[in-house]
Design a protein around this motif. Structure first.
Motif, PDB file in Angstrom:
ATOM      1  N   THR A  26      14.578 -42.478 -62.390  1.00  0.00           N
ATOM      2  CA  THR A  26      15.905 -42.309 -62.653  1.00  0.00           C
ATOM      3  C   THR A  26      16.677 -42.412 -61.197  1.00  0.00           C
ATOM      4  N   ALA A  27      16.117 -41.750 -60.252  1.00  0.00           N
ATOM      5  CA  ALA A  27      16.450 -41.787 -58.940  1.00  0.00           C
ATOM      6  C   ALA A  27      16.364 -43.162 -58.352  1.00  0.00           C
ATOM      7  N   LEU A  28      15.055 -43.592 -58.432  1.00  0.00           N
ATOM      8  CA  LEU A  28      14.729 -44.800 -57.746  1.00  0.00           C
ATOM      9  C   LEU A  28      15.771 -46.093 -58.396  1.00  0.00           C
ATOM     10  N   SER A  29      16.090 -45.721 -59.436  1.00  0.00           N
ATOM     11  CA  SER A  29      17.163 -46.674 -60.377  1.00  0.00           C
ATOM     12  C   SER A  29      18.542 -46.669 -59.667  1.00  0.00           C
ATOM     13  N   GLY A  30      18.575 -45.930 -58.779  1.00  0.00           N
ATOM     14  CA  GLY A  30      19.686 -45.840 -58.188  1.00  0.00           C
ATOM     15  C   GLY A  30      20.948 -44.676 -58.889  1.00  0.00           C
ATOM     16  N   VAL A  31      20.350 -43.855 -59.365  1.00  0.00           N
ATOM     17  CA  VAL A  31      21.225 -42.666 -59.786  1.00  0.00           C
ATOM     18  C   VAL A  31      21.212 -41.546 -58.894  1.00  0.00           C
ATOM     19  N   ASN A  32      22.526 -40.992 -58.642  1.00  0.00           N
ATOM     20  CA  ASN A  32      22.204 -39.732 -57.829  1.00  0.00           C
ATOM     21  C   ASN A  32      21.849 -38.548 -58.509  1.00  0.00           C
ATOM     22  N   ALA A  85      21.459 -47.255 -51.802  1.00  0.00           N
ATOM     23  CA  ALA A  85      20.811 -48.449 -51.397  1.00  0.00           C
ATOM     24  C   ALA A  85      21.392 -49.353 -52.569  1.00  0.00           C
ATOM     25  N   ALA A  86      21.140 -48.714 -53.689  1.00  0.00           N
ATOM     26  CA  ALA A  86      21.535 -49.778 -54.915  1.00  0.00           C
ATOM     27  C   ALA A  86      22.808 -49.994 -54.918  1.00  0.00           C
ATOM     28  N   ALA A  87      23.773 -49.216 -54.456  1.00  0.00           N
ATOM     29  CA  ALA A  87      25.267 -49.715 -54.477  1.00  0.00           C
ATOM     30  C   ALA A  87      25.575 -50.636 -53.336  1.00  0.00           C
ATOM     31  N   HIS A  88      24.622 -50.729 -52.362  1.00  0.00           N
ATOM     32  CA  HIS A  88      24.646 -51.776 -51.514  1.00  0.00           C
ATOM     33  C   HIS A  88      23.933 -52.951 -51.688  1.00  0.00           C
ATOM     34  N   GLY A  89      23.467 -52.875 -53.147  1.00  0.00           N
ATOM     35  CA  GLY A  89      22.524 -54.085 -53.398  1.00  0.00           C
ATOM     36  C   GLY A  89      21.142 -54.395 -53.222  1.00  0.00           C
ATOM     37  N   ILE A  90      20.536 -53.264 -53.052  1.00  0.00           N
ATOM     38  CA  ILE A  90      18.922 -53.321 -52.558  1.00  0.00           C
ATOM     39  C   ILE A  90      18.570 -52.386 -53.720  1.00  0.00           C
ATOM     40  N   GLY A  91      17.555 -53.327 -54.641  1.00  0.00           N
ATOM     41  CA  GLY A  91      16.807 -52.727 -55.550  1.00  0.00           C
ATOM     42  C   GLY A  91      15.190 -52.597 -55.293  1.00  0.00           C
ATOM     43  N   TYR A  92      14.730 -51.571 -55.740  1.00  0.00           N
ATOM     44  CA  TYR A  92      13.608 -51.150 -55.204  1.00  0.00           C
ATOM     45  C   TYR A  92      12.566 -51.446 -56.581  1.00  0.00           C
ATOM     46  N   LEU A  93      11.400 -51.962 -56.737  1.00  0.00           N
ATOM     47  CA  LEU A  93      10.659 -51.833 -58.054  1.00  0.00           C
ATOM     48  C   LEU A  93       9.317 -51.449 -57.573  1.00  0.00           C
ATOM     49  N   SER A  94       8.950 -50.074 -57.957  1.00  0.00           N
ATOM     50  CA  SER A  94       7.973 -49.420 -57.403  1.00  0.00           C
ATOM     51  C   SER A  94       6.455 -50.028 -58.086  1.00  0.00           C
ATOM     52  N   GLU A  95       5.468 -49.871 -57.374  1.00  0.00           N
ATOM     53  CA  GLU A  95       3.944 -50.235 -57.676  1.00  0.00           C
ATOM     54  C   GLU A  95       3.567 -49.510 -58.954  1.00  0.00           C
TER      55      GLU A  95
END
Lengths: 336, 505
Positions: free
Chosen positions: A218-224, B330-340
Motif C-alpha cells: 500500500t505504501a509503495l502504491s503511493g498511499v501515505n 514520488a507517486a504524486a510527482h508521477g513516478i511509479g515503482y513496480l517491485s520485484e
C-alpha cells in the motif's frame, strides 16, 4: 424482474455475497438463541423491560469502543487503550463540565478532543516510532488508566440533576426522545452509521483494508500509510471518548477506576462479528451484533448469579468458539 | 488413451475447479519407465495444481492416477512419498537450522528406547545414502549453510531415501548457475534407471532440450501434446504453450534518438550500500539497469522514490530538484515503482483487481472530500483490464487468483491509471511465463513509444539487451558503466558487472 447471473463467476460471486450475509445472519441467530436460553433459564428476571434496558446500556458503551477497535483491527493493529480510555476521557469531560463549569457542549468537545489526542498518540507510536500496536497501546492503556486516577484524585465526580445544564448531559443517555427507547441507543445507531460510512464509503475505509492486507504494498502504491494509520487510531480515540461520555451520562458520574477490561470485550465484539485479527477484513454491523452478544452473556450470567470470575471464564470460551468457527469457515473457503 | 500397466505414472481424465476457474480439465499425462519427461506450460496452465492433486494436497473431482500399475490414492504428501512419489518444490521444504542428516530423516528419525532419537544412527545412514548417490556432502552440516545447489541435493537425497520411483522437480534450477545445473543433471541421469522416472518442470528451454527425453505441453488446464524432445524446436514448444506462433528474439521497435532528460540522479549515496550513483533518464526511453544480485539496483530505485532514506546526492525531475520522503510523494510527482516482489511489495492479494488498480489514484482521482466514487473506480479498472488485456473473470475477482503475468499487468494498470510519466520496473518478468513475458515486453515498448520513461531493472541479460535503449550497469553499490543498447553484449555487461575494482583502480 432481476437479472439472472449468467457466468459461473457471477454465480460464485453471488454466493460469496450470500455467504458474508449468512455469516452476519448466523451471528444474529446466535444472539437470539442466547437471549432465548437466558429467558428460559431465568424466567421472570431476564426478559424484563428493566433488564433489557440494562443490557442495552452496557452494549452502547462496548459497541462504541468496539467500532473504533474494528477499524484499528482491520489495519492488523490493536487498541488496548480503549478500556481505560473510557475512564480517562470521561474524567476529562466531567472535570470540564462539573469542576470548571464549562457548558455541556463545550465539555463534550473537550472530551472528544482528549480521545482524538489519545488516538493520535497511539497512531504516532505505531506509524512513526514503529512500535508494535500491542505494546504501544498497552503502554497508553496503563498511562491513561493512571492519569484518570490522578486527575480525579481517585474519587468519583458526580453530576448534579439540579443544574439544568448537567441534567441535559444525563438526558443524552437515559432520556427518551421516543418513549421506552433510551437515547443512548440512538447515539450508538448514529455512531455505527458513521463508522459504517467511514469503512465502506470513504477512502479511509479503502486504505484501512489495504493497509491490513499489505501495508508495504500500500505504501509503495503511493498511499501515505503512516498518516492514515494515525488517522484511523484517532478515529478509534474519538469513539473511545464517545463511549466514555456515554458511560458518564449513564452513571451520572465518572468512576475513574472502571474501564479496564472493556478493551477485551470490544475486541471480542469485533472478532465475533467477523473482523479478522490478521487484518484486511471487518464488518461494522457484525461488531454491533458482537457487542450485543457480549452484553447479553454478561448480563445473563449475572442474572443467574454466576460469580464475576466465572463470567470471565464463559466469555473466554465464547471467544474461542467463535474464532474457531471462523477459522473453519476460512479453511473451507480455501479448499472450495 | 487407455490404461497401460507398463507406464510408471499415468494421469487420466483428471479435472479440478476453483472458484471462477477450471484449473484442470480432463488432464492426462504419462511417464514411461526410465525417462525424464519435461512438463511445460505457462503460469496458471495447471502444473502446480496437478502436482498438488498427485500428492493429495487437493482432491480431484474426476479422473484417475496410476503409479506402477496400481491406482494411486493419497491423502497427503507424506503418504505419496511412502508410495514412491516425491516432489521437490521450487521453494525447498528443508529446515535450515537442522543438519543434512536431520533433514533427510525428518519425521522418521531412528528412535531408541523411550523416544530419544539416535543421532549417531541417523548420521551413519545419511552418510551411506549420500555416498551411494555420489554426493559430496557433510551429513552433519546445517542445511542453511549450504548453497542452494547443495540444498537441492539434500532434497533429492531425501526423496531417494524414500526409495522414490517417481521424482517430480518443480523449477529445480531457478536459483542455480550453469555449473550447478550440470551437476544436477548428472545426478538426475544417475537416478533414472529402468524402473524410475523424473518429471521435470521448467521454463528454461535450453535446459529441457538437454535433459528431457519427451515433453508434455499443457495450456489453460488442458493437455495439448506430448512430443519427442529430439524432434522439436524450442519455438515449436513455446508456440504450443501459448497457443500461437511467437518469435522470442524480436528486437525493440524504434530506438530513440536524443530526447530531453526527464530525471537526473547525481551522487546518490545511502548508508547501507549505494555510493555516488549517477545517471540520466530521457523521455520515452527504456533505461536498462543491469548488475548481479546485491549490486544495489533495487536500493537505487527505493532511494529515488523515497522508500529508503538517502545520505547525499540530488535528484532532478523535469528540471526541478526533488526530495521525496515517501513513495506517496514520488507517486504524486508521477513516478511509479513496480517491485520485484509482487506478492510482498506489490499486491493486496486478498483484495479485488479493482482495489489493486485504483489504490494509487483513489485519493486524488476517485474521491471527493474523502468519499470515494466507486463507479469511477470500477470504470478505470475495466479500462485497465481492457487496455492491458488482463485475463480475469471480473474486476471484482481477488487478485490472488490471477496468474503472475496478469498480476503484473494489474500493477502496471495501477500506474497507468495514476498517469505516471516515469515507471520503474524491478524485474518486470520474474516468475512470468513465456507468453505473458512477450506481452509485457510489447507493453513496455508501447509505453515508451507513447512517451513514458522507463527504468527497467533486470537480472536477465537477454531481456536487458533486447529491451533497453541504454544500459546502466551496477556493481557493489556503484554505477560501473553506461552502455548503448544496440551495441552492448552479454560480455560487455558482465565485464562491468563483475569487475568494479578495475574500473575504480
Amino acid at each position: 424482474m432481476t437479472q439472472q447471473p449468467t457466468t459461473l463467476v457471477e454465480q460464485q460471486q453471488q454466493q460469496a455475497k450470500w455467504k458474508s450475509w449468512l455469516q452476519q445472519l448466523l451471528a444474529l441467530v446466535g444472539l437470539v438463541l442466547i437471549f432465548l436460553v437466558f429467558t428460559i433459564a431465568a424466567p421472570g428476571t431476564f426478559a424484563t423491560k428493566e433488564n433489557i434496558t440494562t443490557i442495552v446500556f452496557s452494549a452502547v458503551v462496548i459497541g462504541l469502543i468496539a467500532l473504533g477497535a474494528t477499524l484499528v483491527i482491520i489495519t492488523s493493529g490493536i487498541d488496548l487503550s480503549c478500556g481505560t480510555g473510557l475512564a480517562f476521557t470521561g474524567a476529562i469531560t466531567t472535570i470540564a463540565i462539573v469542576q470548571w463549569g464549562m457548558p455541556v457542549p463545550l465539555g463534550i468537545v473537550v472530551g472528544l478532543c482528549s480521545g482524538i489526542l489519545l488516538g493520535v498518540v497511539n497512531g504516532s507510536m505505531v506509524a512513526l516510532m514503529g512500535l508494535p500496536p500491542f505494546i504501544a497501546t498497552l503502554s497508553t492503556m496503563m498511562i491513561i488508566g493512571g492519569l484518570a486516577l490522578v486527575i480525579t484524585d481517585v474519587h468519583p465526580i458526580y453530576y448534579s440533576k439540579d443544574v439544568a445544564d448537567q441534567s441535559w448531559f444525563l438526558w443524552m443517555s437515559t432520556g427518551e426522545v421516543i418513549p421506552s427507547v433510551p437515547n443512548a441507543i440512538w447515539v450508538l445507531v448514529l455512531a455505527a452509521v458513521v463508522a459504517y460510512i467511514i469503512a465502506n464509503k470513504t477512502i479511509i475505509g479503502r486504505y484501512d483494508v489495504s493497509i491490513g492486507s499489505n501495508a508495504e504494498a500500500t505504501a509503495l502504491s503511493g498511499v501515505n500509510v503512516k498518516k492514515w494509520i494515525i488517522v484511523i487510531y484517532a478515529i478509534a480515540g474519538f469513539f473511545t471518548a464517545l463511549g466514555g461520555i456515554m458511560m458518564c451520562a449513564r452513571l451520572g458520574s465518572v468512576q475513574p477506576q472502571t474501564g479496564s477490561g472493556y478493551e477485551m470485550q470490544a475486541i471480542a465484539s469485533a472478532v465475533i462479528g467477523g473482523t479478522s485479527l490478521a487484518g484486511g477484513k471487518g464488518s461494522i454491523p457484525g461488531t454491533i451484533i458482537g457487542a450485543l452478544i457480549i452484553s447479553t452473556i454478561n448480563n445473563g450470567l449475572r442474572i443467574l448469579s454466576l460469580p464475576q470470575q466465572w463470567q470471565n471464564v464463559v466469555l473466554g470460551l465464547v471467544i474461542i468458539a467463535t474464532v474457531f468457527i471462523d477459522q473453519l469457515r476460512t479453511k473451507q473457503a480455501k479448499n472450495a | 488413451m487407455e490404461y497401460d500397466p507398463t507406464l510408471l505414472l499415468q494421469v487420466e481424465g483428471v479435472s479440478k475447479s476453483f472458484p471462477g476457474v477450471k484449473a484442470l480439465d480432463n488432464m492426462r499425462l504419462d511417464l514411461r519407465k526410465g525417462e525424464v519427461l519435461a512438463l511445460v506450460g505457462e503460469n496458471g496452465a495447471g502444473k502446480s495444481t496437478l502436482m498438488k492433486l498427485l500428492t493429495g494436497i487437493y482432491t480431484r473431482e474426476e479422473g484417475q492416477f496410476w503409479l506402477n500399475g496400481e491406482p494411486l490414492e493419497v491423502k497427503n504428501p507424506r503418504e505419496a512419498e511412502e508410495k514412491g512419489l516425491s516432489i521437490i518444490h521450487q521453494e525447498l521444504d528443508l529446515v535450515p537450522h537442522l543438519s543434512v542428516a536431520e533433514n533427510i530423516f525428518l519425521g522418521r528419525e531412528p528412535v531408541t528406547a523411550a523416544l530419544f532419537t539416535s543421532n549417531r544412527t541417523q548420521v551413519k545412514r545419511a552418510r551411506a545414502l549420500l555416498e551411494s548417490l555420489g554426493m559430496n556432502l557433510d551429513a552433519r552440516q546445517k542445511v542453511g549453510e549450504l548453497t542452494v545447489a547443495k540444498q537441492q541435493m539434500v532434497a533429492i537425497a531425501k526423496a531417494m531415501s524414500f526409495d522414490a520411483k517417481v521424482i517430480i522437480m518443480d523449477e529445480p534450477t531457478s536459483a542455480l548457475n550453469e555449473e550447478e545445473v550440470e551437476q544436477l543433471h548428472d545426478l538426475i541421469r544417475g537416478y533414472v534407471k529402468p524402473d524410475t522416472g523424473v518429471i521435470y518442470i521448467s521454463h528454461r528451454m535450453p535446459e529441457l532440450k538437454r535433459i528431457a527425453d519427451r515433453v508434455t505441453v499443457i495450456r489453460d488446464g488442458q493437455y495439448i501434446d506430448t512430443l519427442m524432445m529430439a524432434d522439436v524446436t524450442t519455438d515449436q514448444i513455446i508456440s504450443k504453450m501459448v497457443g500461437r506462433a511467437i518469435n522470442v528474439d524480436a528486437k525493440p521497435v524504434g530506438v530513440r534518438g536524443d530526447r530531453a532528460t526527464i530525471l537526473t540522479v547525481e551522487g546518490l549515496t545511502t548508508k547501507s550500500l549505494l555510493k555516488d550513483v549517477s545517471f540520466e533518464l530521457k523521455e520515452g526511453e527504456i533505461l536498462g539497469v543491469a548488475g548481479l544480485m546485491g549490486a544495489g539496483r533495487t536500493e537505487t530505485a527505493r532511494a529515488i522514490i523515497g522508500a529508503d532514506p538517502r545520505e547525499s546526492g540530488t535528484i532532478t525531475l523535469k528540471g526541478k530538484e526533488v526530495h521525496f520522503r515517501n513513495a506517496a510523494q514520488a507517486a504524486a510527482h508521477g513516478i511509479g515503482y513496480l517491485s520485484e516482489d509482487r506478492k510482498g511489495f506489490g499486491l493486496m492479494l486478498n483484495l479485488s483487481v479493482t482495489h489493486n488498480i485504483a489504490i494509487s489514484s483513489v485519493g486524488d482521482k476517485f474521491s471527493k472530500f474523502l468519499f470515494e466514487d466507486k463507479k469511477a473506480m470500477r470504470k478505470a479498472a475495466l479500462a485497465g483490464e481492457e487496455l492491458l488485456k488482463i485475463k480475469t473473470p471480473s474486476v471484482d475477482q481477488l487478485v490472488k487468483y490471477l496468474s503472475g503475468g496478469n498480476q503484473q499487468k494489474t500493477i502496471i494498470a495501477r500506474w497507468l491509471v495514476k498517469d505516471c510519466d516515469i515507471l520503474i520496473f524491478d524485474e518486470p518478468t520474474r516468475g512470468i511465463d513465456v507468453g505473458a513475458k512477450e506481452e509485457i515486453y510489447q507493453l513496455l515498448n508501447r509505453l515508451a513509444g507513447e512517451g513514458k520513461s522507463i527504468i527497467m531493472i533486470s537480472s536477465e541479460l537477454p531481456e536487458i539487451l533486447r529491451m533497453s535503449h541504454r544500459i546502466v550497469v551496477m556493481s557493489e553499490g556503484r554505477v560501473t558503466g553506461t552502455l548503448d543498447g544496440p551495441t552492448a553484449t552479454q560480455e560487455s555487461i558482465m565485464a562491468l558487472a563483475t569487475h568494479p575494482e578495475e574500473v575504480f583502480a
